[in-house]
Scaffold this motif. Structure first.
Motif, PDB file in Angstrom:
ATOM      1  N   ASN A 261       0.951  -1.018  -0.178  1.00 40.15           N
ATOM      2  CA  ASN A 261       0.062  -0.182   0.092  1.00 40.15           C
ATOM      3  C   ASN A 261       0.879   1.296  -0.108  1.00 40.15           C
ATOM      4  O   ASN A 261       0.439   2.342  -0.783  1.00 40.15           O
ATOM      5  CB  ASN A 261      -0.916  -0.100   1.213  1.00 40.15           C
ATOM      6  CG  ASN A 261      -1.999  -1.139   1.009  1.00 40.15           C
ATOM      7  OD1 ASN A 261      -2.290  -1.565  -0.012  1.00 40.15           O
ATOM      8  ND2 ASN A 261      -2.723  -1.760   2.155  1.00 40.15           N
ATOM      9  N   SER A 262       1.905   1.205   0.700  1.00 42.53           N
ATOM     10  CA  SER A 262       2.758   2.383   0.743  1.00 42.53           C
ATOM     11  C   SER A 262       3.956   2.288  -0.130  1.00 42.53           C
ATOM     12  O   SER A 262       4.664   3.229  -0.444  1.00 42.53           O
ATOM     13  CB  SER A 262       3.350   2.562   2.211  1.00 42.53           C
ATOM     14  OG  SER A 262       4.327   1.366   2.798  1.00 42.53           O
ATOM     15  N   GLY A 263       4.229   1.239  -0.715  1.00 49.12           N
ATOM     16  CA  GLY A 263       5.418   1.193  -1.543  1.00 49.12           C
ATOM     17  C   GLY A 263       6.808   1.011  -0.812  1.00 49.12           C
ATOM     18  O   GLY A 263       7.845   1.453  -1.480  1.00 49.12           O
ATOM     19  N   THR A 264       6.755   0.801   0.136  1.00 52.49           N
ATOM     20  CA  THR A 264       7.976   0.647   1.078  1.00 52.49           C
ATOM     21  C   THR A 264       8.346  -0.910   1.393  1.00 52.49           C
ATOM     22  O   THR A 264       7.334  -1.701   1.392  1.00 52.49           O
ATOM     23  CB  THR A 264       7.638   1.212   2.386  1.00 52.49           C
ATOM     24  OG1 THR A 264       6.705   0.787   3.414  1.00 52.49           O
ATOM     25  CG2 THR A 264       7.469   2.915   2.082  1.00 52.49           C
TER      26      THR A 264
ATOM     27  N   GLY B  24       4.375   9.627   5.507  1.00 54.86           N
ATOM     28  CA  GLY B  24       4.668  10.247   4.390  1.00 54.86           C
ATOM     29  C   GLY B  24       6.173  10.267   3.837  1.00 54.86           C
ATOM     30  O   GLY B  24       6.620  10.813   3.046  1.00 54.86           O
ATOM     31  N   TRP B  25       7.121   9.928   4.952  1.00 57.49           N
ATOM     32  CA  TRP B  25       8.474  10.041   4.625  1.00 57.49           C
ATOM     33  C   TRP B  25       8.966   9.552   3.575  1.00 57.49           C
ATOM     34  O   TRP B  25       9.734   9.824   2.884  1.00 57.49           O
ATOM     35  CB  TRP B  25       9.209   9.168   5.879  1.00 57.49           C
ATOM     36  CG  TRP B  25       8.618   7.714   5.998  1.00 57.49           C
ATOM     37  CD1 TRP B  25       7.863   7.387   6.900  1.00 57.49           C
ATOM     38  CD2 TRP B  25       9.632   6.738   5.371  1.00 57.49           C
ATOM     39  NE1 TRP B  25       7.760   5.713   6.538  1.00 57.49           N
ATOM     40  CE2 TRP B  25       8.804   5.613   6.011  1.00 57.49           C
ATOM     41  CE3 TRP B  25      10.505   6.744   4.492  1.00 57.49           C
ATOM     42  CZ2 TRP B  25       9.278   4.322   5.192  1.00 57.49           C
ATOM     43  CZ3 TRP B  25      11.038   5.642   4.058  1.00 57.49           C
ATOM     44  CH2 TRP B  25      10.489   4.100   4.166  1.00 57.49           C
ATOM     45  N   GLN B  26       8.197   8.243   2.955  1.00 55.47           N
ATOM     46  CA  GLN B  26       8.780   7.627   1.849  1.00 55.47           C
ATOM     47  C   GLN B  26       8.417   8.409   0.522  1.00 55.47           C
ATOM     48  O   GLN B  26       9.121   8.319  -0.504  1.00 55.47           O
ATOM     49  CB  GLN B  26       8.107   6.137   1.749  1.00 55.47           C
ATOM     50  CG  GLN B  26       6.847   6.289   1.463  1.00 55.47           C
ATOM     51  CD  GLN B  26       5.883   6.110   2.687  1.00 55.47           C
ATOM     52  OE1 GLN B  26       6.116   6.765   3.689  1.00 55.47           O
ATOM     53  NE2 GLN B  26       4.605   5.718   2.572  1.00 55.47           N
ATOM     54  N   TYR B  27       7.594   9.577   0.830  1.00 54.98           N
ATOM     55  CA  TYR B  27       7.411  10.305  -0.431  1.00 54.98           C
ATOM     56  C   TYR B  27       8.451  11.570  -0.616  1.00 54.98           C
ATOM     57  O   TYR B  27       8.389  12.443  -1.492  1.00 54.98           O
ATOM     58  CB  TYR B  27       6.076  11.071  -0.676  1.00 54.98           C
ATOM     59  CG  TYR B  27       5.068   9.835  -0.419  1.00 54.98           C
ATOM     60  CD1 TYR B  27       4.980   8.936  -1.220  1.00 54.98           C
ATOM     61  CD2 TYR B  27       4.366   9.794   0.930  1.00 54.98           C
ATOM     62  CE1 TYR B  27       4.167   7.689  -1.283  1.00 54.98           C
ATOM     63  CE2 TYR B  27       3.282   8.677   0.742  1.00 54.98           C
ATOM     64  CZ  TYR B  27       3.271   7.630  -0.164  1.00 54.98           C
ATOM     65  OH  TYR B  27       2.235   6.626  -0.129  1.00 54.98           O
TER      66      TYR B  27
ATOM     67  N   ALA C 125      14.807  15.284   2.067  1.00 54.89           N
ATOM     68  CA  ALA C 125      15.014  14.641   3.471  1.00 54.89           C
ATOM     69  C   ALA C 125      16.163  15.522   3.943  1.00 54.89           C
ATOM     70  O   ALA C 125      16.294  15.944   5.191  1.00 54.89           O
ATOM     71  CB  ALA C 125      14.938  13.374   3.510  1.00 54.89           C
ATOM     72  N   ALA C 126      17.349  15.587   3.328  1.00 50.44           N
ATOM     73  CA  ALA C 126      18.508  15.892   3.858  1.00 50.44           C
ATOM     74  C   ALA C 126      18.582  17.408   4.101  1.00 50.44           C
ATOM     75  O   ALA C 126      19.120  17.895   5.160  1.00 50.44           O
ATOM     76  CB  ALA C 126      19.666  15.776   2.660  1.00 50.44           C
TER      77      ALA C 126
ATOM     78  N   GLY D 177      13.219  10.491   8.702  1.00 48.81           N
ATOM     79  CA  GLY D 177      12.341  11.541   8.899  1.00 48.81           C
ATOM     80  C   GLY D 177      11.121  11.130   9.112  1.00 48.81           C
ATOM     81  O   GLY D 177       9.924  11.848   9.247  1.00 48.81           O
ATOM     82  N   SER D 178      10.761   9.662   9.690  1.00 50.71           N
ATOM     83  CA  SER D 178       9.408   9.194  10.045  1.00 50.71           C
ATOM     84  C   SER D 178       9.136   9.428  11.356  1.00 50.71           C
ATOM     85  O   SER D 178       8.110   9.823  11.710  1.00 50.71           O
ATOM     86  CB  SER D 178       9.706   7.602   9.571  1.00 50.71           C
ATOM     87  OG  SER D 178      10.453   7.144  10.574  1.00 50.71           O
TER      88      SER D 178
END
Lengths: 423, 300
Positions: free
Chosen positions: B127-130, B201-204, B210-211, B221-222
């Protein structure tokens, strides 16, 4: 008064004691001990099959079944073999570990990765799901001759049957592939369900996908029916529900005219009962086999091929075939070859008639496609062969339930014949 | 108070003190080495695990997948025996032996996980692609996923980076979770990036996004605790070049935040655990660079 109360209490107690019932134990031993015993027994049964087991595997109850062969060893090693598209079509073996554990009852677990068995449960493609199969199987009955289990997650029924000690693994898997070639290749006919000698309205189609689509004539109703090939026929995942006779295992009979239910021989699946009608309704090439034809036919065929090879330098894949053209509503004599990387298909047309059961009449029309008309004048023997074909033929086959080869024999001259193969 | 009551109270008090006594490292809590058939394909490996993990570290190394011990939310498959052997040797060399030489031999006996569970496939979240690379549960058990993707046929920098991402970083990531579950990290750390965490939403976020927010990785960032262990794990396994590349990508503001976090982590490791992260990192990188085909013992 006190004495009265004493009497009442005594009588009541006697009555209640009469209701006391010792519940007899259903089992002679506690569950944990029975589970341990079952684990030991299953392990022993698995490892005692000298030549291993045939596993009939379904990833889930709505997809095709696959056959794997497994040999279990007392030291925890298991060898799994298969020969199917998932392993590249070649015979492949993979060694890993197994165990029999107590989980939801006794469970056979394949607890290190096996390149063959775990393909069905590997979640990498599509990510997270894969083929959705199991690698742990809850055993619900076991014997030396059959182990019945269910996938722990999917609940799909998985059967294990011991393999004959003399059977070579590769040969066994080849026999299953051979059955697929016999029964289900391109253009294979629909199978009609026949019960007690009466044709039903149910047609089993699309067998080459290992998943029948069962349709009812005159309706739009369809029903998916996954199955697994065996060396003698196939086994449906669920018994077909139409005959109400629990038919599940179908075996190709001796004269290859029917697939007969092992559960109830009055339930059969039949192929076409009129070959002339069958080939007039099937738009596939029936390619002539040069090694299987009468001498007069062979002379003409050789003449045609030599003429093509002499006219077109470097030509390849020259063949002759008979086929029905749906669009034109005619049969054709097809002369095909590859020249300068182009595929040439020359056709001469025939009107056709279904003269009798298994008798096809062909009558040359004098036309064809442009290549056919041109080559009929320039290729030696092509027109002569068309003339020979303009006749009535008795059609026969060696596997009636699913004709792959059809022999054309001239009705007025049984010495003129040729065998054609469906391609 | 009569005499019996007094004696009972005294027994209770002594018992409760006894219960507070710190556990010493003793013989393994796990059963003796399983009676394994010497002809088993796993015999040598089992013996190696016995002498390298179970006996010295009281650690059960579970390479034969136990479905009931795995996360039932995911479709998973076992690790192959071959990959398990390879990974076990890497875990010892790049994790256990590092702590034994850089801190002391008792450290992982005391704080290390009691179980390592290897899983062959990744734990995908369709679902989240992670996908999950590892978990640490209650300071007891570390689970490493994707073990079947381990490739020891090449030791190119690209492959090392991949191994860092999938395994080495994950080992240190999960172990740092165990450490902070034992001795909590400073609350001040959570304030550094407060309001910027995105658990769903960290994976987006891209690596660069993120850096620039001051996260060493997108996963950092999660949430704060993941941020904390990501700083340590990434610093331990990344070369100067790779670490500096992320810091450079972060820009002035992001770099300042990352460095601030590294300082908190460095101080925490030194004060709470007496670990010099710079020295440990140098040792890990030295070992990583020394890996070659001869490292792997084929006879296991």
């Amino acid at each position: 008064m006190n004495r009265k109360i004493l009497y009442i209490v005594s009588v009541t107690l006697v009555l209640f004691s009469g209701c006391l019932k010792e519940q007899e134990d259903l089992f002679s031993e506690p569950a944990a001990i029975r589970l341990n015993n079952a684990i030991g027994s299953i392990d022993s049964v698995l490892t005692h099959a000298k030549n291993g087991w045939v596993m009939q595997y379904f990833a889930d109850s709505s997809s095709a079944g696959y056959t794997m062969l497994l040999r279990f060893e007392p030291n925890g090693k298991v060898t799994v073999a298969a020969k199917n598209m998932l392993v590249g079509g070649q015979y492949a073996e993979s060694v890993s570990m197994f165990d029999v554990i107590g989980d939801n009852g006794p469970v056979i677990t394949f607890n290190t990765y096996n390149e063959i068995l775990h393909r069905f449960s590997d979640p990498s493609n599509p990510a997270g799901i894969g083929l959705g199969g199991d690698y742990e199987f809850v055993v619900y009955s076991y014997a030396d001759t059959l182990i019945r289990s269910k996938g722990k997650k999917t609940g799909t029924e998985i059967l294990l049957m011991p393999l004959n000690e003399q059977e070579n693994w590769n040969d066994y898997l080849d026999s299953i592939i051979g059955m697929k070639k016999i029964l289900f290749s391109a253009g294979s006919p629909d199978l009609r369900l026949v019960v007690d000698g009466v044709k039903t309205d149910y047609l089993f189609t699309n067998g080459s996908s290992m998943m029948f689509t069962v349709g009812k004539l005159q309706t739009d109703l369809t029903y998916d029916c996954p199955f697994i090939l065996t060396h003698s026929g196939f086994r449906l995942y669920n018994a077909e529900p139409f005959s109400k006779k629990g038919a599940k295992n179908f075996v190709l009979n001796g004269d290859k005219s029917a697939l007969v239910s092992a559960e109830d021989p009055t339930v059969k699946l039949l192929g076409p009962d009129d070959l002339a009608l069958y080939i007039s309704e099937t738009s596939v090439n029936w390619v002539l086999d040069e090694s299987l034809m009468s001498e007069d036919v062979k002379i003409l065929c050789t003449q045609i091929i030599q003429s093509v090879e002499s006219k077109y330098n470097g030509v390849s894949d020259v063949y002759l075939a008979v086929r029905k053209l749906d669009k034109e509503g005619v049969f054709s004599l097809l002369l095909g070859f590859t020249y300068n990387r182009k595929i040439i298909e020359a056709e001469l047309y025939f009107d056709y008639s279904l003269i009798d059961k298994n008798v096809l009449g062909l009558s040359i029309r004098g036309d064809g496609n442009s290549a056919g008309i041109a080559l009929s004048k320039s290729i030696s023997g092509y027109m002569d062969f068309a003339t020979l074909l303009s006749s009535s033929f008795q059609l026969s086959t060696d596997v009636l339930v699913c004709p792959k080869n059809i022999t054309f024999t001239k009705q007025n001259n049984s010495g003129t014949w040729f065998v054609s193969t469906r391609e | 108070m009569n005499k019996i009551t007094f004696i009972l109270i005294a027994i209770c008090i002594f018992s409760s003190f006894y219960a507070c006594k710190e556990d010493e490292f003793t013989d393994s809590v796990f059963q003796d080495a399983p009676a394994i058939d010497p002809t088993s394909p796993a015999y040598n490996f089992e013996m190696w695990l016995e002498s390298n993990f179970r006996k010295p570290y009281n650690l059960s190394f579970q390479y034969r997948m136990e479905d009931v011990g795995s996360d039932q939310d995911y479709n998973l498959v076992p690790a192959s025996l071959e990959k398990s052997k390879q990974l076990a040797q890497l875990i010892k060399y790049l994790w256990f032996d590092v702590y034994a030489s850089m801190v002391d031999e008792e450290f992982l006996k005391k704080y290390g996980p009691r179980m390592i569970h290897l899983i062959g496939s990744a734990a995908y979240n369709p679902n989240s692609g992670t996908m999950l690379l590892g978990t640490a549960e209650g300071g007891i058990k570390v689970t490493l996923y994707s073990c079947n993707d381990l490739d020891l046929t090449s030791f190119s920098q690209n492959n090392l980076d991949l191994m860092n991402e999938y395994y080495f970083k994950t080992m240190h990531h999960e172990f740092t979770h165990i450490l902070h579950q034992t001795k909590d990290y400073p609350r001040s750390f959570e304030k550094i990036s407060a309001g910027k965490y995105s658990p769903m939403g960290w994976q987006y976020r891209t690596d660069e996004e993120a850096a620039k927010l001051g996260f060493i990785s997108t996963y950092a960032g999660s949430e704060a605790r993941e941020d904390f262990v990501e700083i340590i794990a990434n610093y331990l396994v990344k070369s100067d070049k790779d670490w500096n590349a992320v810091v450079a990508m972060a820009g002035t503001e992001g770099a300042s935040i990352i460095n601030q976090k590294l300082t908190v982590c460095t101080d925490w490791l030194l004060e709470k655990w007496n670990i010099d992260i710079a020295k440990m990192r140098a040792e890990i990188l030295r070992r990583q660079q020394s890996l070659d085909a001869s490292f792997y013992n084929n006879d296991l």
